[in-house]
Write a protein that holds these residues in place. Structure first.
Motif: not given
Length: 142
Positions: A125-127, A132-140
């Motif tokens: 889903s979009r949510k 997942l996108h936010e978690a990936a950005e936080d982990a570089d």
């Protein structure tokens, strides 16, 4: 000649393996019986690939199981199911080994190699994508 023959098949025979039974063949021109050769044809298995005495198979796990690690139950060629620990960070195509769980022979046993395939979800889903996108950005990772 229609006679029955009993023979002992060694454990783990390979395709093309031959057993010679001296004097059990058809009579030749002199009347003396020749030798009988039995050649083995080992068929393929739908879930295992044999390479020598080693056996290979593929197991599919989920993306998060690959990321965080998991334990899976893996069937062996002899009908058992063994626990295999898949470590965190396992990559698609990585092979894990279960020592001594391949083809059994009189000299020992080969290994069972489990190749890990990772199922990436394609219906998020979009949510879920946003999290997942936010978690990936936080982990570089992006």
């Amino acid at each position: 000649s229609g006679e029955s023959i009993r023979l002992k098949i060694p454990k783990g025979v390979r395709d093309g393996f031959k057993i010679r039974l001296k004097g059990r063949g058809q009579p030749g021109p002199t009347g003396q019986r020749g030798d009988l050769y039995v050649t083995f044809e080992v068929g393929d298995h739908p879930h295992f690939d044999r390479k020598g005495d080693d056996v290979h198979r593929t197991e599919t796990i989920g993306m998060f199981e690959a990321v965080f690690g998991t334990d899976i139950r893996v069937p062996t060629p002899y009908g058992q199911h063994l626990k295999l620990s898949v470590p965190a960070g396992t990559q698609p195509g990585e092979k894990l080994r279960l020592t001594g769980q391949g083809v059994k022979t009189d000299d020992g046993a080969g290994d069972l190699y489990v190749e890990i395939d990772v199922n990436i979800p394609d219906n998020l889903s979009r949510k879920q994508r946003a999290v997942l996108h936010e978690a990936a950005e936080d982990a570089d990772l992006l």
